[in-house]
Design a protein around this motif. Structure first.
Motif, short mmCIF file in Angstrom:
data_model
loop_
_atom_site.label_atom_id
_atom_site.label_comp_id
_atom_site.label_asym_id
_atom_site.label_seq_id
_atom_site.Cartn_x
_atom_site.Cartn_y
_atom_site.Cartn_z
N GLU A 75 32.52 -56.70 3.84
CA GLU A 75 33.51 -57.77 3.73
C GLU A 75 33.47 -58.43 2.36
N PHE A 76 32.33 -58.38 1.67
CA PHE A 76 32.24 -58.96 0.33
C PHE A 76 32.80 -57.99 -0.71
N VAL A 77 32.66 -56.70 -0.45
CA VAL A 77 33.33 -55.71 -1.29
C VAL A 77 34.84 -55.90 -1.18
N ASP A 78 35.31 -56.08 0.06
CA ASP A 78 36.74 -56.27 0.29
C ASP A 78 37.25 -57.57 -0.36
N ALA A 79 36.35 -58.54 -0.54
CA ALA A 79 36.74 -59.82 -1.14
C ALA A 79 36.72 -59.77 -2.66
N GLY A 80 36.39 -58.61 -3.25
CA GLY A 80 36.48 -58.45 -4.70
C GLY A 80 35.17 -58.55 -5.45
N PHE A 81 34.06 -58.30 -4.75
CA PHE A 81 32.75 -58.37 -5.40
C PHE A 81 32.09 -56.99 -5.44
N SER A 82 31.18 -56.84 -6.39
CA SER A 82 30.34 -55.66 -6.46
C SER A 82 29.01 -56.01 -5.80
N VAL A 83 28.67 -55.31 -4.74
CA VAL A 83 27.47 -55.61 -3.97
C VAL A 83 26.37 -54.62 -4.36
N LEU A 84 25.23 -55.17 -4.78
CA LEU A 84 24.10 -54.36 -5.21
C LEU A 84 22.93 -54.64 -4.27
N VAL A 85 22.48 -53.60 -3.57
CA VAL A 85 21.39 -53.76 -2.60
C VAL A 85 20.25 -52.79 -2.95
N PRO A 86 19.17 -53.29 -3.51
CA PRO A 86 17.99 -52.44 -3.72
C PRO A 86 17.20 -52.30 -2.42
N SER A 87 16.54 -51.17 -2.26
CA SER A 87 15.51 -51.07 -1.24
C SER A 87 14.30 -51.84 -1.79
N ARG A 88 13.92 -52.90 -1.09
CA ARG A 88 12.78 -53.66 -1.58
C ARG A 88 11.51 -52.79 -1.50
N PRO A 89 10.49 -53.13 -2.29
CA PRO A 89 9.28 -52.30 -2.32
C PRO A 89 8.70 -52.04 -0.93
N GLY A 90 8.39 -50.75 -0.69
CA GLY A 90 7.86 -50.32 0.60
C GLY A 90 8.92 -49.81 1.54
N TYR A 91 10.18 -50.03 1.19
CA TYR A 91 11.29 -49.56 2.03
C TYR A 91 11.95 -48.34 1.41
N LEU A 92 12.11 -47.29 2.22
CA LEU A 92 12.81 -46.08 1.83
C LEU A 92 12.27 -45.53 0.51
N GLY A 93 13.11 -45.43 -0.52
CA GLY A 93 12.72 -44.75 -1.75
C GLY A 93 12.10 -45.61 -2.82
N THR A 94 11.82 -46.88 -2.53
CA THR A 94 11.14 -47.75 -3.51
C THR A 94 9.68 -47.89 -3.08
N PRO A 95 8.75 -47.41 -3.89
CA PRO A 95 7.34 -47.50 -3.49
C PRO A 95 6.84 -48.94 -3.49
N LEU A 96 5.86 -49.20 -2.65
CA LEU A 96 5.28 -50.54 -2.57
C LEU A 96 4.68 -50.96 -3.91
N SER A 97 4.27 -50.00 -4.71
CA SER A 97 3.68 -50.30 -6.02
C SER A 97 4.66 -50.98 -6.97
N ALA A 98 5.95 -50.91 -6.67
CA ALA A 98 6.94 -51.58 -7.53
C ALA A 98 6.91 -53.09 -7.39
N GLY A 99 6.24 -53.61 -6.35
CA GLY A 99 6.15 -55.06 -6.19
C GLY A 99 5.67 -55.45 -4.82
N GLN A 100 4.39 -55.71 -4.69
CA GLN A 100 3.84 -56.01 -3.37
C GLN A 100 4.02 -57.47 -3.00
N THR A 101 3.73 -58.39 -3.91
CA THR A 101 3.86 -59.81 -3.62
C THR A 101 5.31 -60.25 -3.75
N ILE A 102 5.58 -61.44 -3.26
CA ILE A 102 6.94 -61.97 -3.34
C ILE A 102 7.35 -62.15 -4.80
N SER A 103 6.46 -62.69 -5.62
CA SER A 103 6.80 -62.89 -7.04
C SER A 103 7.00 -61.55 -7.74
N ALA A 104 6.19 -60.54 -7.37
CA ALA A 104 6.35 -59.22 -7.99
C ALA A 104 7.66 -58.57 -7.55
#
Length: 332
Positions: A75-104
């Motif tokens: 619905e946000f794409v339809d409203a004229g925005f570009s939506v960017l969703v990363p897999s956060r670290p540990g999910y799917l193709g992003t390794p946990l090593s990319a950022g374990q803590t919240i600040s990381a």
């Protein structure tokens, strides 16, 4: 003879179910690897999906999840925005090593923006993704145009006993063999795709304090609006296979239980919070905390909504307020 027939039928049924599950897992795993994009960043590889044209909305997804939660953002794409969703670290193709803590993880979001050449975004924290959005707003305000919190965590979080003991809690939160967790998510997905309203009722009952009348209002709203049923199916699809998301979910639970009290009064950004008052998962005091701490923050309270605000009859008005907020603060 009758017992032999029953045994043979059970055996055939078990083999058929095993074949169906194996095919589902193989197909979904291959699909998830091909539909996401992995880019090398300063903190390592990060997977993401992007849809739409226009000002960028950077979404910190909930858990369990991944880049495929972009399918709940159409619905946000339809409203004229570009939506960017990363897999956060540990999910799917992003390794946990990319950022374990919240600040990381906040650093990882900025590393992704740098790799993609994106200067500014509005960040949206969804559920368990809320603390990362808050960290971004505190530490990288120059990269943001605004902050949005949707049913989002801001205080130390642990699943309540009722949620943990529920069928869904056992499905998503229990430790065990990953293939058993995958079977559980497969079975629940099949049930949800075929019977979305009973499935949604179970989910709303687990994640809200709503009386039956209000839950039925949610289901009637979904029945009148097929796109809400499609939204729910997309959400359920973004939870499996669990084996590809378990590292991220386990890390989320460890990190969210020990959230530090951040100096939110220092956030200099336009801020919008949308939260259901009857949320039994991420309780309403999370929204109140942010609204009271961030200067001039706008709190949209949904009196008759639980955690799944997107399935509530109150969502249409809330969505309009959200899109209005985004339009006010857009800048390509």
């Amino acid at each position: 003879m009758k017992q032999k027939l029953i045994a043979a039928t059970l055996a055939v049924g078990t083999v058929w179910a095993g074949w169906q599950f194996t095919r589902w897992r193989q197909t979904r795993t291959a699909e998830l690897k091909t539909k996401g994009t992995v880019v090398e960043t300063a903190v390592g590889p990060i997977e993401y999906a992007r849809q739409g044209e226009g000002p960028v909305l950077l979404v910190s997804h909930g858990g369990p999840g991944g880049y495929d939660q972009i399918e709940t953002m159409r619905e946000f794409v339809d409203a004229g925005f570009s939506v960017l969703v990363p897999s956060r670290p540990g999910y799917l193709g992003t390794p946990l090593s990319a950022g374990q803590t919240i600040s990381a993880q906040a650093d990882a979001m900025i590393a992704l923006l740098d790799a993609l050449g994106i200067e500014q975004v509005v960040t949206i924290g969804v559920s368990a993704g809320g603390p990362i959005a808050l960290e971004l707003a505190l530490r990288y305000p120059q990269r943001l145009r605004g902050l949005v919190m949707l049913a989002a965590v801001s205080l130390p979080y642990q699943p309540n006993a009722e949620t943990a003991d529920s069928l869904l809690g056992k499905l998503f939160l229990t430790d065990g063999f990953l293939w058993l967790l995958d079977i559980g998510t497969w079975l629940f997905e099949q049930f949800s795709l075929r019977f979305p309203l009973p499935s949604a009722k179970m989910m709303i009952q687990t994640e809200s304090n709503l009386p039956l009348e209000q839950i039925n209002n949610h289901l009637n709203y979904m029945q009148r609006n097929p796109e809400r049923i499609a939204w729910y199916k997309a959400l359920i699809r973004s939870t499996g296979p669990m084996s590809l998301r378990k590292a991220g979910l386990d890390n989320d639970l460890a990190q969210l239980a020990n959230i530090l009290q951040l100096p939110l009064a220092q956030i200099p950004l336009p801020t919008l919070i949308i939260h259901g008052r009857a949320d039994a998962d991420v309780t309403y005091d999370n929204a109140q905390f942010v609204a009271e701490a961030v200067p001039d923050a706008q709190l949209v309270t949904l009196p008759h909504s639980g955690h799944l605000i997107w399935l509530s009859p109150e969502w249409d008005d809330a969505k309009n307020q959200l899109i209005q907020f985004l339009n006010q603060h857009q800048k390509v």
